[in-house]
Design a protein around this motif. Structure first.
Motif, PDB file in Angstrom:
ATOM      1  N   THR A   1      51.758  47.909  39.814  1.00 18.62           N
ATOM      2  CA  THR A   1      51.570  49.143  38.982  1.00 18.62           C
ATOM      3  C   THR A   1      49.997  49.273  38.667  1.00 18.62           C
ATOM      4  OG1 THR A   1      51.882  48.025  36.880  1.00 18.62           O
ATOM      5  CG2 THR A   1      53.729  48.895  37.926  1.00 18.62           C
ATOM      6  N   THR A   2      49.548  50.310  38.446  1.00 17.90           N
ATOM      7  CA  THR A   2      48.116  50.505  38.033  1.00 17.90           C
ATOM      8  C   THR A   2      47.965  49.507  36.809  1.00 17.90           C
ATOM      9  OG1 THR A   2      48.230  52.790  38.744  1.00 17.90           O
ATOM     10  CG2 THR A   2      46.563  52.444  37.260  1.00 17.90           C
ATOM     11  N   GLU A   3      48.850  49.409  35.864  1.00 23.56           N
ATOM     12  CA  GLU A   3      48.583  48.582  34.677  1.00 23.56           C
ATOM     13  C   GLU A   3      48.678  47.318  35.319  1.00 23.56           C
ATOM     14  OE1 GLU A   3      51.772  49.036  32.103  1.00 23.56           O
ATOM     15  OE2 GLU A   3      50.664  47.825  30.602  1.00 23.56           O
ATOM     16  N   GLN A   4      49.269  46.721  35.911  1.00 23.16           N
ATOM     17  CA  GLN A   4      49.105  45.174  36.468  1.00 23.16           C
ATOM     18  C   GLN A   4      47.980  44.999  37.014  1.00 23.16           C
ATOM     19  OE1 GLN A   4      52.733  45.245  39.091  1.00 23.16           O
ATOM     20  NE2 GLN A   4      53.497  43.656  37.919  1.00 23.16           N
ATOM     21  N   MET A   5      47.365  45.969  38.005  1.00 28.02           N
ATOM     22  CA  MET A   5      46.021  45.889  38.692  1.00 28.02           C
ATOM     23  C   MET A   5      45.030  45.799  37.601  1.00 28.02           C
ATOM     24  SD  MET A   5      45.850  44.973  41.852  1.00 28.02           S
ATOM     25  CE  MET A   5      44.203  45.144  42.157  1.00 28.02           C
ATOM     26  N   ASP A   6      45.201  46.788  36.662  1.00 28.52           N
ATOM     27  CA  ASP A   6      43.891  46.868  35.623  1.00 28.52           C
ATOM     28  C   ASP A   6      43.871  45.386  35.055  1.00 28.52           C
ATOM     29  OD1 ASP A   6      43.576  49.382  36.544  1.00 28.52           O
ATOM     30  OD2 ASP A   6      44.510  50.294  34.619  1.00 28.52           O
ATOM     31  N   THR A   7      45.060  44.877  34.516  1.00 25.86           N
ATOM     32  CA  THR A   7      44.993  43.605  33.811  1.00 25.86           C
ATOM     33  C   THR A   7      44.426  42.615  34.879  1.00 25.86           C
ATOM     34  OG1 THR A   7      46.883  44.440  32.809  1.00 25.86           O
ATOM     35  CG2 THR A   7      46.472  42.060  32.869  1.00 25.86           C
TER      36      THR A   7
ATOM     37  N   ALA B   1      51.038  43.342  48.927  1.00 26.12           N
ATOM     38  CA  ALA B   1      50.911  44.657  47.788  1.00 26.12           C
ATOM     39  C   ALA B   1      49.411  45.041  48.081  1.00 26.12           C
ATOM     40  CB  ALA B   1      51.608  44.398  46.459  1.00 26.12           C
ATOM     41  N   GLU B   2      48.689  44.168  47.565  1.00 28.98           N
ATOM     42  CA  GLU B   2      47.228  44.116  47.229  1.00 28.98           C
ATOM     43  C   GLU B   2      46.484  43.080  48.120  1.00 28.98           C
ATOM     44  OE1 GLU B   2      45.824  46.534  45.436  1.00 28.98           O
ATOM     45  OE2 GLU B   2      47.267  47.498  44.637  1.00 28.98           O
ATOM     46  N   PHE B   3      45.207  43.571  48.470  1.00 26.16           N
ATOM     47  CA  PHE B   3      44.294  42.437  49.025  1.00 26.16           C
ATOM     48  C   PHE B   3      42.814  42.761  48.485  1.00 26.16           C
ATOM     49  CE2 PHE B   3      41.441  40.908  52.670  1.00 26.16           C
ATOM     50  CZ  PHE B   3      41.967  39.838  52.533  1.00 26.16           C
ATOM     51  N   LEU B   4      42.459  41.763  48.198  1.00 25.63           N
ATOM     52  CA  LEU B   4      41.084  41.853  47.343  1.00 25.63           C
ATOM     53  C   LEU B   4      39.944  41.124  48.062  1.00 25.63           C
ATOM     54  CD1 LEU B   4      42.128  41.308  43.605  1.00 25.63           C
ATOM     55  CD2 LEU B   4      41.847  43.686  44.765  1.00 25.63           C
ATOM     56  N   VAL B   5      38.907  41.521  48.196  1.00 27.54           N
ATOM     57  CA  VAL B   5      37.811  40.833  48.947  1.00 27.54           C
ATOM     58  C   VAL B   5      36.802  40.547  47.953  1.00 27.54           C
ATOM     59  CG1 VAL B   5      36.106  40.431  50.891  1.00 27.54           C
ATOM     60  CG2 VAL B   5      38.197  41.550  51.322  1.00 27.54           C
ATOM     61  N   PHE B   6      36.497  39.122  47.667  1.00 33.22           N
ATOM     62  CA  PHE B   6      35.252  38.814  46.783  1.00 33.22           C
ATOM     63  C   PHE B   6      34.032  38.519  47.285  1.00 33.22           C
ATOM     64  CE2 PHE B   6      37.897  38.091  42.653  1.00 33.22           C
ATOM     65  CZ  PHE B   6      39.168  38.108  43.271  1.00 33.22           C
ATOM     66  N   CYS B   7      32.979  39.436  46.868  1.00 34.13           N
ATOM     67  CA  CYS B   7      31.590  39.316  47.544  1.00 34.13           C
ATOM     68  C   CYS B   7      30.645  39.106  46.598  1.00 34.13           C
ATOM     69  CB  CYS B   7      31.348  40.550  48.003  1.00 34.13           C
ATOM     70  SG  CYS B   7      32.589  41.399  49.209  1.00 34.13           S
ATOM     71  N   ILE B   8      29.599  38.195  46.916  1.00 32.64           N
ATOM     72  CA  ILE B   8      28.476  37.942  46.311  1.00 32.64           C
ATOM     73  C   ILE B   8      27.484  39.457  46.335  1.00 32.64           C
ATOM     74  CG2 ILE B   8      26.224  37.028  46.514  1.00 32.64           C
ATOM     75  CD1 ILE B   8      27.090  34.645  48.030  1.00 32.64           C
ATOM     76  N   ASP B   9      27.189  39.592  45.333  1.00 33.11           N
ATOM     77  CA  ASP B   9      26.567  41.035  45.061  1.00 33.11           C
ATOM     78  C   ASP B   9      25.178  41.128  44.375  1.00 33.11           C
ATOM     79  OD1 ASP B   9      25.686  43.407  44.898  1.00 33.11           O
ATOM     80  OD2 ASP B   9      27.736  44.460  44.086  1.00 33.11           O
ATOM     81  N   TYR B  10      24.103  40.865  45.019  1.00 31.50           N
ATOM     82  CA  TYR B  10      22.750  40.899  44.391  1.00 31.50           C
ATOM     83  C   TYR B  10      22.211  42.316  44.707  1.00 31.50           C
ATOM     84  CZ  TYR B  10      22.774  36.055  42.917  1.00 31.50           C
ATOM     85  OH  TYR B  10      23.221  34.887  42.382  1.00 31.50           O
ATOM     86  N   GLN B  11      22.798  43.362  45.381  1.00 35.54           N
ATOM     87  CA  GLN B  11      22.562  44.471  45.839  1.00 35.54           C
ATOM     88  C   GLN B  11      22.375  45.405  44.655  1.00 35.54           C
ATOM     89  OE1 GLN B  11      21.308  46.416  48.188  1.00 35.54           O
ATOM     90  NE2 GLN B  11      21.268  47.910  47.025  1.00 35.54           N
TER      91      GLN B  11
END
Lengths: 240, 240
Positions: free
Chosen positions: B23-29, B74-84
């Motif tokens: 759910t949107t709530e789960q993802m937000d959490t 159900a979901e796939f997240l990619v974690f990135c270094i971000d100095y942009q």
């Protein structure tokens, strides 16, 4: 909110501790929690140096930029990349690629966060100490780290003697991108800057006048620990 | 054991998921939990790309070495270094030092573990996907990452459709050193090897005949992703 999410979202860094030791059982639980973490290809590339020697703690506090709580916290753990383990099992391992250092750093973060959350769930508090990287060679020598190991960061743990406010973070709209990287929405940074200025002005200790974007870009306009590559290389890591 | 420690110590990587969305709530959490994590000097150097596009998910699954759950979770997240982010606030920032890449990797591990634990506490499961680094440039282009950002790892999340055994880890006596690094006690590795052989033989799926020390030293006897340094350098990172 379940107790796990409550603990996670209630995190504040604690830098002032009661003079009360942790029990053996508490420490065992914290360590077992760290070890339960995911490990890339089960390589298990992290070692923890638990520093109980008071003189070493005093020196580490100084090397970390005079962070007195490194000496005064009930416990101080140093998280290290460790491929010495693998090298001592088989001298043919190839350890110089940046990939392996990256794995060590990511996995140390994952493991350490398990330790911190376990501690926080038991009413303890803590703080990460990146300041050890101010003097990596000195810290490394003090802890007797062999080749193919390297210090990453420390962690103070103990009973909190302070109750700081939650520090505001960038909003999910800034952090999360859907399918494709989205350029920074400057209006959101302006909003966050205002929020941070208010937080710094109103917090219960160490108030200051500062916006987030100034704070981080001023810091990053100076060279950040330019000797880290040499340090890693001297340990046989991140050489190519 | 309190619920936080129970969640932490009950971790198993989940690679098979029900066809049931979050759910949107789960993802937000989950996202709010990640953002609540400690951040080195409050730099906030991590971005998450949430991949909802099914075609991109299919390509990512392939690039990660045919890990089908990258597409089916159900979901796939990619974690990135971000100095942009920092560069777009002030072009004078100096981002090429290895120190900053190290901060990004550690902080991404810390943040991601908060996300995973939040998910696990809600009855979900997940797995880290380092395999994205098999093809960093291709993944990077697919997600439209600009200069000063770099992919680190992915994470599948969803409702578990499997209930795997806990995987044994090295003992605290091997991982934790007091005050000074201790050389590896080979007897402990022999013991762990026996434990892992038994685990691999007896687990409910994908049984095999293997000892841990063979497994990891065989892997490390081959070059590990030798192109990672070039990839980071091409993004303006870890150049010195």
């Amino acid at each position: 909110m379940n107790p796990v999410i409550e603990t996670i979202r209630g995190h504040r860094s604690i830098r002032s501790f009661e003079e009360r030791p942790l029990t053996t059982e508490q420490m065992d639980t914290i360590i077992a929690s760290g070890i339960a973490a995911s490990s890339s290809s089960l390589l298990q590339t992290v070692s923890i140096i638990r520093v109980t020697d008071q003189e070493k703690r005093r020196v580490l506090a100084e090397l970390a930029g005079n962070q007195s709580y490194v000496a005064s916290a009930a416990e101080f753990l140093v998280f290290c990349i460790d491929y010495q383990r693998h090298a001592s099992l088989n001298p043919d391992v190839q350890l110089e690629h940046t990939e392996l250092t990256l794995i060590g750093a990511i996995d140390a973060g994952i493991m350490a966060q398990n330790c911190l959350l376990a501690a926080e769930s038991m009413g303890l508090g803590g703080v990460y100490i990146g300041g050890l990287r101010n003097a990596p060679k000195e810290v490394d020598e003090l802890l007797g780290l062999p080749q193919y190991t390297a210090i990453l960061f420390g962690m103070c743990l103990g009973y909190p003697a302070q109750d700081p406010e939650l520090k505001p973070r960038l909003s999910p709209e800034v952090i999360v991108h859907e399918n494709c990287y989205q350029p920074l929405d400057l209006a959101m940074i302006t909003e966050y800057d205002q929020q941070m200025e208010k937080y710094y002005q109103q917090r219960s200790s160490n108030t200051k006048q500062q916006a987030w974007s100034d704070q981080v870009t001023t810091k990053l306009s100076k060279e950040q620990r330019p000797y880290i590559r040499d340090y890693l290389n001297s340990k046989g890591l991140a050489k190519k």
